[in-house]
Design an enzyme around this catalytic site. Structure first.
Site, PDB file in Angstrom:
ATOM      1  N   SER A 183       0.852  -1.192   0.000  1.00 27.92           N
ATOM      2  CA  SER A 183       0.000   0.000   0.000  1.00 27.92           C
ATOM      3  C   SER A 183       0.884   1.236   0.000  1.00 27.92           C
ATOM      4  CB  SER A 183      -0.893   0.016   1.240  1.00 27.92           C
ATOM      5  OG  SER A 183      -1.441   1.309   1.410  1.00 27.92           O
ATOM      6  N   HIS A 186      -1.289  -1.338  -4.256  1.00 25.41           N
ATOM      7  CA  HIS A 186      -2.557  -1.014  -3.595  1.00 25.41           C
ATOM      8  C   HIS A 186      -2.609   0.497  -3.354  1.00 25.41           C
ATOM      9  CE1 HIS A 186      -5.904  -2.075  -0.787  1.00 25.41           C
ATOM     10  NE2 HIS A 186      -5.471  -1.021  -0.098  1.00 25.41           N
ATOM     11  N   ASP A 206      -4.781   3.594  -1.900  1.00 28.30           N
ATOM     12  CA  ASP A 206      -5.898   3.934  -1.015  1.00 28.30           C
ATOM     13  C   ASP A 206      -6.443   5.320  -1.338  1.00 28.30           C
ATOM     14  OD1 ASP A 206      -6.011   1.651   0.896  1.00 28.30           O
ATOM     15  OD2 ASP A 206      -3.923   2.241   1.259  1.00 28.30           O
ATOM     16  N   MET A 224      -9.189   7.998  -0.238  1.00 29.12           N
ATOM     17  CA  MET A 224     -10.052   8.350   0.905  1.00 29.12           C
ATOM     18  C   MET A 224     -10.598   9.758   0.706  1.00 29.12           C
ATOM     19  SD  MET A 224      -7.711   6.949   4.037  1.00 29.12           S
ATOM     20  CE  MET A 224      -6.689   5.482   3.892  1.00 29.12           C
ATOM     21  N   HIS A 254      -8.233   1.008  -3.929  1.00 31.68           N
ATOM     22  CA  HIS A 254      -9.121   0.727  -2.794  1.00 31.68           C
ATOM     23  C   HIS A 254      -9.889   2.013  -2.478  1.00 31.68           C
ATOM     24  CE1 HIS A 254      -9.386  -0.392   1.778  1.00 31.68           C
ATOM     25  NE2 HIS A 254     -10.559  -0.357   1.196  1.00 31.68           N
ATOM     26  N   MET A 264     -12.152   4.136  -0.481  1.00 33.03           N
ATOM     27  CA  MET A 264     -12.810   4.350   0.813  1.00 33.03           C
ATOM     28  C   MET A 264     -13.522   5.686   0.718  1.00 33.03           C
ATOM     29  SD  MET A 264      -9.728   2.893   3.146  1.00 33.03           S
ATOM     30  CE  MET A 264      -8.599   3.081   1.774  1.00 33.03           C
ATOM     31  N   MET A 319     -11.262  -6.319   5.722  1.00 30.70           N
ATOM     32  CA  MET A 319     -10.433  -5.324   6.417  1.00 30.70           C
ATOM     33  C   MET A 319      -9.985  -5.884   7.761  1.00 30.70           C
ATOM     34  SD  MET A 319     -10.122  -2.664   4.441  1.00 30.70           S
ATOM     35  CE  MET A 319      -9.130  -1.763   5.662  1.00 30.70           C
ATOM     36  N   GLY A 331      -8.928   3.730   7.132  1.00 26.04           N
ATOM     37  CA  GLY A 331      -8.680   5.160   7.284  1.00 26.04           C
ATOM     38  C   GLY A 331      -7.208   5.524   7.464  1.00 26.04           C
ATOM     39  N   PHE A 332      -6.449   4.624   8.086  1.00 26.53           N
ATOM     40  CA  PHE A 332      -5.063   4.967   8.388  1.00 26.53           C
ATOM     41  C   PHE A 332      -4.150   3.749   8.284  1.00 26.53           C
ATOM     42  CE2 PHE A 332      -7.937   7.704  10.721  1.00 26.53           C
ATOM     43  CZ  PHE A 332      -7.498   8.964  10.336  1.00 26.53           C
ATOM     44  N   GLY A 333      -2.892   4.015   7.925  1.00 20.78           N
ATOM     45  CA  GLY A 333      -1.881   2.969   7.953  1.00 20.78           C
ATOM     46  C   GLY A 333      -1.328   2.820   9.370  1.00 20.78           C
ATOM     47  N   GLY A 334      -0.606   1.740   9.578  1.00 18.23           N
ATOM     48  CA  GLY A 334       0.110   1.571  10.835  1.00 18.23           C
ATOM     49  C   GLY A 334      -0.721   1.163  12.030  1.00 18.23           C
ATOM     50  N   ASP A 360      -6.340  -6.472   4.482  1.00 17.69           N
ATOM     51  CA  ASP A 360      -5.725  -5.143   4.460  1.00 17.69           C
ATOM     52  C   ASP A 360      -5.739  -4.570   5.868  1.00 17.69           C
ATOM     53  OD1 ASP A 360      -4.856  -2.596   3.861  1.00 17.69           O
ATOM     54  OD2 ASP A 360      -6.640  -2.022   2.694  1.00 17.69           O
ATOM     55  N   GLY A 361      -4.535  -4.353   6.409  1.00 16.04           N
ATOM     56  CA  GLY A 361      -4.423  -3.724   7.719  1.00 16.04           C
ATOM     57  C   GLY A 361      -3.593  -4.555   8.682  1.00 16.04           C
ATOM     58  N   GLY A 382       1.257  -1.981   4.100  1.00 17.67           N
ATOM     59  CA  GLY A 382       1.748  -0.613   3.931  1.00 17.67           C
ATOM     60  C   GLY A 382       2.978  -0.356   4.766  1.00 17.67           C
ATOM     61  N   SER A 383       2.782  -0.186   6.068  1.00 19.63           N
ATOM     62  CA  SER A 383       3.907   0.180   6.927  1.00 19.63           C
ATOM     63  C   SER A 383       4.950  -0.931   7.016  1.00 19.63           C
ATOM     64  CB  SER A 383       3.401   0.570   8.322  1.00 19.63           C
ATOM     65  OG  SER A 383       2.533  -0.416   8.843  1.00 19.63           O
TER      66      SER A 383
HETATM   67  C1  DX5 Z   1      -6.143   1.520   5.702  1.00 16.32           C
HETATM   68  C2  DX5 Z   1      -5.727   1.216   4.303  1.00 16.32           C
HETATM   69  C3  DX5 Z   1      -4.576   0.297   4.192  1.00 16.32           C
HETATM   70  C4  DX5 Z   1      -3.304   0.790   4.841  1.00 16.32           C
HETATM   71  C5  DX5 Z   1      -2.681  -0.409   5.467  1.00 16.32           C
HETATM   72  O1  DX5 Z   1      -7.433   2.012   5.711  1.00 16.32           O
HETATM   73  O2  DX5 Z   1      -6.806   0.639   3.571  1.00 16.32           O
HETATM   74  O3  DX5 Z   1      -4.329  -0.091   2.846  1.00 16.32           O
HETATM   75  O4  DX5 Z   1      -2.393   1.380   3.965  1.00 16.32           O
HETATM   76  O5  DX5 Z   1      -1.585  -0.013   6.189  1.00 16.32           O
HETATM   77  P1  DX5 Z   1      -0.803  -0.987   7.162  1.00 16.32           P
HETATM   78  O6  DX5 Z   1      -0.330  -2.141   6.342  1.00 16.32           O
HETATM   79  O7  DX5 Z   1       0.278  -0.145   7.699  1.00 16.32           O
HETATM   80  O8  DX5 Z   1      -1.789  -1.448   8.229  1.00 16.32           O
HETATM   81 ZN    ZN Z   2      -6.332  -0.218   1.647  1.00 13.93          ZN
END
Ligand code: DX5
Ligand code: ZN
Length: 221
Positions: A8, A31, A33, A35, A64, A66, A135, A140-143, A173-174, A195-196
């Site tokens: 991501s 991927h 995202d 938003m 993706h 959102m 999910m 909404g957020f990475g990490g 994802d997540g 992602g992270s």
């Molecule tokens: C969160 C995103 C994810 C996000 C995942 O809403 O849909 O794609 O980038 O990040 P990590 O892998 O850091 O949880």
């Molecule tokens: Zn995503």
């Protein structure tokens, strides 16, 4: 089916996107995202950036969404050169019509469920989709921390897909990392978004290999 890894770019450096796309050449897809500050409390990027990403990467791009009103906006993203578009059950009004519209445009369709949403209501329309996204964090957020309470749902979905003889992929994802990859793969997920764990690593390509290897050893086909 083999495990696919989808980094991501939410965790990439948005000022160096082309460089960070090159760093994940050993991935299976990208991927992206999207938003909108409404469906989720974060705002990322839109059509012009997705279009440029498609132009500079050789990897298939999975968007993706959102966002509210994917019925209106998903076809716009499908025109940009993406391989697949993911939209959420909690936002879409006519999922079957939208999936068929995307297929008519030559783009794969993926339906996403949030942590509190059950997967059983979509069993009857599974055959309309190429992928289902479970999910494993609130979107909404990475990490964020991986929600292992989503694994029972993932198993029920894998059992349904197997029983029906479908080739629908299950994406998670997540919070996916080398540590959690075996857990999601054992539950039946075969497309892992990270992602992270990828962009937070010193060597993103090596992190992809580690996640892939950890998942492959546990994958429940
Ligand atoms: C969160 C995103 C994810 C996000 C995942 O809403 O849909 O794609 O980038 O990040 P990590 O892998 O850091 O949880
Ligand atoms: Zn995503």
């Amino acid at each position: 089916m083999s495990i696919q890894i989808a980094p991501s770019i939410l965790s990439a450096d948005f000022a160096n996107l082309e460089r960070d796309l090159r760093a994940i050449a050993n991935a299976d897809m990208v991927h992206v995202d999207v938003m909108d500050h409404h469906f989720v409390p974060n705002l990322t990027l839109g059509e012009p950036v997705v279009e440029r990403i498609c132009q500079v990467t050789d990897l298939p791009v999975d968007v993706h969404l959102m966002i509210e009103d994917p019925d209106r906006w998903a076809p716009e993203f499908a025109k940009l050169g993406v391989a697949s578009v993911t939209f959420h059950t909690g936002a879409v009004h006519a999922p079957v019509r939208l999936a068929r519209q995307l297929h008519d445009m030559g783009v794969k369709a993926c339906l996403a469920v949030r942590p509190a949403e059950p997967v059983e209501p979509i069993f009857d329309i599974l055959d309309e989709f190429d992928m289902i996204l479970v999910m494993t964090v609130e979107p909404g957020f990475g990490g964020q921390k991986f929600l292992d309470n989503q694994m029972a749902k993932t198993r029920r979905l894998r059992d349904q897909i197997t029983a029906r003889g479908l080739d629908t992929r299950i994406q998670v994802d997540g919070g996916v990392s080398p540590a959690t990859a075996p857990i999601v793969a054992e539950a039946g997920a075969d497309v892992l978004v990270a992602g992270s764990a990828v962009y937070g690593a010193d060597d993103p390509a090596k992190a992809i290999d580690q996640i892939r290897q950890a998942a492959q050893e546990s994958y429940r086909d």
